[in-house]
Each structure stands twice: as structure tokens, then as C-alpha cells.
Design an enzyme around this catalytic site. Structure first.
Site, PDB file in Angstrom:
ATOM      1  N   ARG A 118       0.724  -1.132  -0.170  1.00  0.00           N
ATOM      2  CA  ARG A 118      -0.094  -0.111   0.084  1.00  0.00           C
ATOM      3  C   ARG A 118       0.660   1.685   0.149  1.00  0.00           C
ATOM      4  NH1 ARG A 118      -3.433  -3.006   3.534  1.00  0.00           N
ATOM      5  NH2 ARG A 118      -4.961  -4.109   2.416  1.00  0.00           N
ATOM      6  N   LYS A 140       3.419  11.871 -10.681  1.00  0.00           N
ATOM      7  CA  LYS A 140       3.103  11.012 -12.130  1.00  0.00           C
ATOM      8  C   LYS A 140       3.599   9.889 -12.291  1.00  0.00           C
ATOM      9  CE  LYS A 140       0.174  14.532 -14.262  1.00  0.00           C
ATOM     10  NZ  LYS A 140      -0.246  14.670 -15.326  1.00  0.00           N
ATOM     11  N   GLU A 182      10.874  18.120 -24.406  1.00  0.00           N
ATOM     12  CA  GLU A 182      10.157  17.624 -23.238  1.00  0.00           C
ATOM     13  C   GLU A 182      10.288  19.686 -22.656  1.00  0.00           C
ATOM     14  OE1 GLU A 182       6.866  17.045 -22.851  1.00  0.00           O
ATOM     15  OE2 GLU A 182       7.441  14.643 -22.320  1.00  0.00           O
ATOM     16  N   LYS A 224       8.281  23.227 -13.241  1.00  0.00           N
ATOM     17  CA  LYS A 224       7.547  22.350 -12.843  1.00  0.00           C
ATOM     18  C   LYS A 224       7.112  22.151 -11.380  1.00  0.00           C
ATOM     19  CE  LYS A 224       6.263  17.531 -13.447  1.00  0.00           C
ATOM     20  NZ  LYS A 224       6.667  16.199 -14.465  1.00  0.00           N
ATOM     21  N   GLU A 234      -3.130  17.752 -10.783  1.00  0.00           N
ATOM     22  CA  GLU A 234      -4.248  18.205 -11.844  1.00  0.00           C
ATOM     23  C   GLU A 234      -5.094  18.930 -11.728  1.00  0.00           C
ATOM     24  OE1 GLU A 234      -1.443  16.409 -15.093  1.00  0.00           O
ATOM     25  OE2 GLU A 234      -3.855  16.775 -16.089  1.00  0.00           O
ATOM     26  N   ARG A 238      -1.873  22.609 -13.851  1.00  0.00           N
ATOM     27  CA  ARG A 238      -0.356  21.715 -13.711  1.00  0.00           C
ATOM     28  C   ARG A 238      -1.067  20.656 -15.385  1.00  0.00           C
ATOM     29  NH1 ARG A 238       1.599  16.250 -10.162  1.00  0.00           N
ATOM     30  NH2 ARG A 238       3.166  15.405 -12.198  1.00  0.00           N
ATOM     31  N   ASN A 242       0.282  19.714 -19.992  1.00  0.00           N
ATOM     32  CA  ASN A 242       0.387  18.357 -21.301  1.00  0.00           C
ATOM     33  C   ASN A 242       0.344  18.836 -22.916  1.00  0.00           C
ATOM     34  OD1 ASN A 242       0.401  15.866 -19.269  1.00  0.00           O
ATOM     35  ND2 ASN A 242      -2.148  17.071 -18.672  1.00  0.00           N
ATOM     36  N   HIS A 245       0.766  16.737 -25.625  1.00  0.00           N
ATOM     37  CA  HIS A 245       0.634  15.603 -24.809  1.00  0.00           C
ATOM     38  C   HIS A 245      -0.776  14.464 -24.933  1.00  0.00           C
ATOM     39  CE1 HIS A 245       4.086  16.320 -22.858  1.00  0.00           C
ATOM     40  NE2 HIS A 245       4.345  14.772 -22.213  1.00  0.00           N
ATOM     41  N   HIS A 249       0.253  11.227 -27.715  1.00  0.00           N
ATOM     42  CA  HIS A 249      -0.159  10.032 -26.965  1.00  0.00           C
ATOM     43  C   HIS A 249      -1.281   9.415 -28.212  1.00  0.00           C
ATOM     44  CE1 HIS A 249       0.017  11.530 -22.123  1.00  0.00           C
ATOM     45  NE2 HIS A 249       1.266  11.084 -22.499  1.00  0.00           N
ATOM     46  N   HIS A 262       8.433   9.132 -27.378  1.00  0.00           N
ATOM     47  CA  HIS A 262       8.068   9.840 -26.096  1.00  0.00           C
ATOM     48  C   HIS A 262       7.572  12.074 -26.820  1.00  0.00           C
ATOM     49  CE1 HIS A 262       4.483  11.375 -22.795  1.00  0.00           C
ATOM     50  NE2 HIS A 262       5.752  12.945 -22.943  1.00  0.00           N
TER      51      HIS A 262
HETATM   52  P1  NAD Z   1      13.182   5.781 -21.541  1.00  0.00           P
HETATM   53  O1  NAD Z   1      13.447   5.354 -20.305  1.00  0.00           O
HETATM   54  O2  NAD Z   1      12.514   4.370 -22.409  1.00  0.00           O
HETATM   55  O3  NAD Z   1      14.461   6.329 -21.672  1.00  0.00           O
HETATM   56  C1  NAD Z   1      15.349   5.925 -22.858  1.00  0.00           C
HETATM   57  C2  NAD Z   1      16.501   5.399 -23.837  1.00  0.00           C
HETATM   58  O4  NAD Z   1      17.575   5.496 -22.905  1.00  0.00           O
HETATM   59  C3  NAD Z   1      15.782   4.273 -22.981  1.00  0.00           C
HETATM   60  O5  NAD Z   1      16.778   3.244 -24.165  1.00  0.00           O
HETATM   61  C4  NAD Z   1      17.077   3.722 -22.594  1.00  0.00           C
HETATM   62  O6  NAD Z   1      18.026   2.655 -22.038  1.00  0.00           O
HETATM   63  C5  NAD Z   1      18.080   4.125 -22.551  1.00  0.00           C
HETATM   64  N1  NAD Z   1      19.486   5.515 -21.255  1.00  0.00           N
HETATM   65  C6  NAD Z   1      18.929   5.796 -20.269  1.00  0.00           C
HETATM   66  N2  NAD Z   1      19.350   6.984 -19.347  1.00  0.00           N
HETATM   67  C7  NAD Z   1      20.946   6.486 -20.372  1.00  0.00           C
HETATM   68  C8  NAD Z   1      22.237   6.743 -20.179  1.00  0.00           C
HETATM   69  N3  NAD Z   1      22.366   8.014 -20.066  1.00  0.00           N
HETATM   70  N4  NAD Z   1      22.938   6.561 -21.177  1.00  0.00           N
HETATM   71  C9  NAD Z   1      22.406   5.845 -22.239  1.00  0.00           C
HETATM   72  N5  NAD Z   1      21.232   4.810 -22.445  1.00  0.00           N
HETATM   73  C10 NAD Z   1      19.981   5.699 -21.371  1.00  0.00           C
HETATM   74  O7  NAD Z   1      12.667   7.136 -22.000  1.00  0.00           O
HETATM   75  P2  NAD Z   1      12.304   8.658 -21.651  1.00  0.00           P
HETATM   76  O8  NAD Z   1      12.927   9.220 -22.600  1.00  0.00           O
HETATM   77  O9  NAD Z   1      13.372   8.929 -20.115  1.00  0.00           O
HETATM   78  O10 NAD Z   1      10.937   8.741 -21.045  1.00  0.00           O
HETATM   79  C11 NAD Z   1      10.141   8.179 -21.483  1.00  0.00           C
HETATM   80  C12 NAD Z   1       9.233   8.478 -20.664  1.00  0.00           C
HETATM   81  O11 NAD Z   1       8.408   8.773 -19.626  1.00  0.00           O
HETATM   82  C13 NAD Z   1       7.193   7.733 -21.491  1.00  0.00           C
HETATM   83  O12 NAD Z   1       7.060   6.682 -20.861  1.00  0.00           O
HETATM   84  C14 NAD Z   1       6.688   8.850 -21.484  1.00  0.00           C
HETATM   85  O13 NAD Z   1       5.046   8.509 -20.727  1.00  0.00           O
HETATM   86  C15 NAD Z   1       7.551   8.907 -19.401  1.00  0.00           C
HETATM   87  N6  NAD Z   1       6.842  10.623 -18.604  1.00  0.00           N
HETATM   88  C16 NAD Z   1       6.511  10.589 -18.127  1.00  0.00           C
HETATM   89  C17 NAD Z   1       6.262  11.880 -16.786  1.00  0.00           C
HETATM   90  C18 NAD Z   1       5.684  12.293 -15.919  1.00  0.00           C
HETATM   91  O14 NAD Z   1       5.466  13.011 -15.684  1.00  0.00           O
HETATM   92  N7  NAD Z   1       5.729  10.683 -15.089  1.00  0.00           N
HETATM   93  C19 NAD Z   1       6.752  12.992 -17.389  1.00  0.00           C
HETATM   94  C20 NAD Z   1       7.413  12.815 -18.638  1.00  0.00           C
HETATM   95  C21 NAD Z   1       7.283  11.591 -19.430  1.00  0.00           C
HETATM   96  N1  GLY Z   2       4.170  15.478 -17.091  1.00  0.00           N
HETATM   97  C1  GLY Z   2       3.209  15.985 -16.667  1.00  0.00           C
HETATM   98  C2  GLY Z   2       2.978  16.389 -15.885  1.00  0.00           C
HETATM   99  O1  GLY Z   2       3.705  15.354 -14.941  1.00  0.00           O
HETATM  100  O2  GLY Z   2       2.374  16.420 -14.895  1.00  0.00           O
END
Ligand code: NAD
Ligand code: GLY
Length: 355
Positions: A118, A140, A182, A224, A234, A238, A242, A245, A249, A262
């Protein structure tokens, strides 16, 4: 070292941004309450940085799970595997989960931390530009579903965010560009001067110049942190985070997770949002051109996948989390640096842009 704060009362936490942070054992250990740790990472990041993290955790009871890379991993099956590992290792409620990786790892590990027993504590140690400027901050967490991106999740704030700029040196250039999408988002929604600064410093950013990266990451995290502190769940501003997005998405879901990064999908989404804003008389063609040019300079796409029809977009967009009373709400731009969540646009404008 820059330290920003996400101000959420007793759940407030710091964002540390600097080079060499993974080697600072006292920094990371300070945020681990017990002596049990569950590290989640991926197959690219672990060989590069896991040993550094493990060295910091010497003496603690550490369990690790290394996941396949990429968006395709962000699903319920992976979450189940992580629960299995944690239960088999008898992780207790005082375990601290550490997400070492990009946004995919951060979102999954955060979700697992939100649900396990939990809710247990977790730390974000983001290693992509995208994760350092966005996904690691704000709590998030979640996973994708075949019918929609980020459809299952929870708000669960980390204990801290530790962004070691040195880790960005090993990122592939396509991933740097995805992160810049971003970064540009923050400028577009909140700060016209930052947009101009990014235009001036785009080459340095693409070359991963340390000082430029640090300045950009701090600027993004400041925006942020402010938006999250004011509207954690949100219900208001907030949602501006997006921008692009809802369209993005749809692209990620329609193309199957992973083909489009992404950040790439968000880049195209921001162009579509800008084109709608232009049709509504808010942005001039010069501003839309400026935006497109900067995205192209950043190595990002500005046109949707040619095979996607307007109907494809609409089918996925109607499942967006911002849909309210059956209406797709969209973040649009009143000007560069000023965004607005809009639901009363004429449908014809959306259809024209998608067509
Ligand atoms: P990811 O985590 O897939 O990383 C991208 C690639 O880079 C992967 O192949 C990873 O292995 C590689 N990588 C990571 N760090 C590295 C490093 N230091 N050196 C070499 N390679 C490295 O993708 P991302 O772009 O980091 O994140 C995208 C995700 O984040 C999506 O799922 C998106 O929906 C999510 N997201 C979430 C929020 C939130 O608020 N929670 C906000 C924006 C995006
Ligand atoms: N990436 C959008 C949020 O964190 O609200």
C-alpha cells in the site's frame, strides 16, 4: 550543486542537479530510511551506472531488477514481475525503491512503490534528459495499456530526485532530442525568454554542453516544481504541462509503444496544438514557423506519421485523461510562453488541423 524544492508540505522533497552526484554516497543514503533497497533499472543503464549506485549502498540489503529497455516495458506484466521479485526477497514496508534510468523506469518503479504494501518510499535517479526535466519530478507514476498511454497509475511523490548530469554523456543523440522536446514545452507554456534562450543555445544543448544542460534542467524543474506545488493532482494549471501530449499520446498508442519516442510524439503534438492556436487567431504564422524551425533544429519531427488519419487521432484522443463530459480538452497557446486549457474550441478547427 543546485537544489530546488517541490513544496508539498510534509511531503516536500528536493531536486538535486549537478555533475558527479551518483558518487556522493552521503547524499543518496540520506534519503533511505531503512536498510532495505529495491533498485529498478534497465539493460542499457545498468551496465553503465548500477555499480556506482551499488557502491553507495554498501552494507544495505539490496535487491535489483533489470528490465528490458523502452516504452514496451511499461506495462502491467512488468509490474507483476517486480512485485514477484520484491515478495520473493521478502521486502518489507520499510523498503526504499530506487528508480535508476529514464522515464520508463521512473514511471514503473514509482507505480510499484505506490502499490507495494500500500505504498513505500522511492527515490528518482533519472538518467535521461527527459526524465531529469520532467518525468522524475511531480509524482505521476504509471504504466500503459494497449488502449491508451499512461492509463493506469497513481500520484506518489518521491523522497528526492537526484539528477546527475554526468549520466547524460552516454545518451544517444535521438534521446537527447526527445528530452529537448519537453524542455521546449516548458518555454512554450510558461516563459518566452526561455524560448529565446533555447533558440540561442540549441547547438550547445544538442552537444550536451554541461553548463547549458544544467541551466536548462534547472529552469525546467523550477517551472515544474512551481506547477506541481500549486496543483499536485492536476485539477488546474498542472494540466498545462500536457501541451502536445493529447496528440502525442495518440501517436504513441496508434503506432504501438516504442516506435515513436515520447518526446518525438510530443514535438508533433505541440505543432498541432500551435496550428490550432493559429486558426483560433492566438498565434501568428511567424510564431508557428519559429516553433517548427526550432523543433527541426533540435532534431525532432514536426509532422505526424503519414499513415495516421484524423479518425485514428480522434479515436485515441477521446480516451485522454483530460476528457471531461465527453469533450477533449486541449492545451493550446495564447502566445509563445502562455498556454491555456481549452474545451470550447470549434470542432471544425480540430478536424481541419487533423486533416
Ligand atoms: P526511457 O526511459 O525509455 O529512456 C530512453 C532510452 O535511453 C532507453 O533505451 C534507456 O535504456 C536509455 N538510457 C537511459 N539513460 C541512459 C543513459 N544515461 N545513457 C544511455 N542510455 C540511456 O525514456 P525517457 O525518454 O527517459 O522517458 C519516456 C517515458 O517517460 C514515457 O513513458 C513517458 O510517458 C514518461 N513520462 C512521464 C512523465 C511523468 O510525469 N511521470 C513525464 C514525461 C514523460
Ligand atoms: N508530465 C506532466 C505532469 O507531470 O504533469
Amino acid at each position: 550543486m543546485a537544489v530546488l524544492t517541490v513544496d508539498l508540505g510534509e511531503r516536500s522533497y528536493p531536486i538535486h542537479v549537478d555533475a558527479g552526484l551518483l558518487k556522493r554516497d552521503e547524499l543518496i543514503r540520506e534519503f533511505i530510511a531503512g536498510s532495505e533497497v529495491m533498485v529498478v533499472s534497465d539493460e542499457t543503464v545498468a551496465p553503465l551506472y548500477l555499480d556506482q549506485l551499488l557502491a553507495v549502498l554498501t552494507g544495505m540489503r539490496v535487491t535489483c531488477q533489470i528490465l528490458p529497455c523502452g516504452e514496451d516495458t511499461k506495462n502491467l506484466h512488468t509490474v507483476t514481475q517486480l512485485f514477484d521479485t520484491m515478495l520473493e526477497a521478502s521486502c518489507s514496508r520499510s523498503v526504499t525503491v530506487i528508480a535508476l534510468g529514464g522515464g520508463v523506469i521512473g514511471d514503473i518503479a514509482g507505480f510499484v512503490a505506490a502499490c507495494y504494501h500500500r505504498g513505500v518510499e522511492y527515490l528518482q535517479v533519472p538518467t535521461t534528459l527527459l526524465a531529469q526535466v520532467d518525468s522524475a519530478v511531480g509524482g505521476k507514476t504509471g504504466i500503459n495499456h494497449a488502449l491508451g498511454k499512461n492509463m493506469i497509475g497513481a500520484f506518489h511523490q518521491p523522497r528526492c530526485v537526484i539528477s546527475d548530469i554526468d549520466t547524460l554523456a552516454t545518451l544517444e543523440s535521438r534521446q537527447v532530442s526527445a528530452g529537448i522536446a519537453e524542455v521546449l514545452k516548458y518555454a512554450l507554456i510558461r516563459d518566452a525568454r526561455f524560448f529565446a534562450w533555447l533558440s540561442e543555445h540549441m547547438s550547445a544543448l544538442l552537444a550536451c554542453d554541461r553548463d547549458t544542460l544544467t541551466e536548462a534542467i534547472i529552469a525546467c524543474c523550477r517551472i515544474k516544481a512551481e506547477l506541481v506545488a500549486a496543483d499536485e493532482r492536476e485539477t488546474g494549471d498542472r494540466a498545462l504541462l500536457n501541451l502536445g501530449h493529447t496528440f502525442g499520446h495518440a501517436i504513441e498508442t496508434a503506432t504501438g509503444y516504442g516506435e515513436w519516442l515520447h518526446g518525438e510524439a510530443v514535438a508533433v503534438g505541440m505543432v498541432l496544438a500551435a496550428e490550432m492556436s493559429q486558426r483560433l487567431g492566438w498565434l501568428g504564422s511567424h510564431e508557428v514557423d519559429q516553433m517548427r524551425e526550432l523543433l527541426v533544429r533540435a532534431g525532432l519531427p514536426v509532422d505526424p506519421p503519414p499513415e495516421m488519419t484524423a479518425e485514428d487521432f480522434l479515436r485515441h484522443m477521446t480516451r485522454d485523461k483530460k476528457v471531461c463530459d465527453g469533450r477533449i480538452r486541449l492545451v493550446l497557446l495564447k502566445s509563445i510562453g502562455r498556454a491555456k486549457l481549452v474545451s470550447d474550441y470549434p470542432d471544425s478547427v480540430l478536424h481541419e488541423v487533423l486533416n
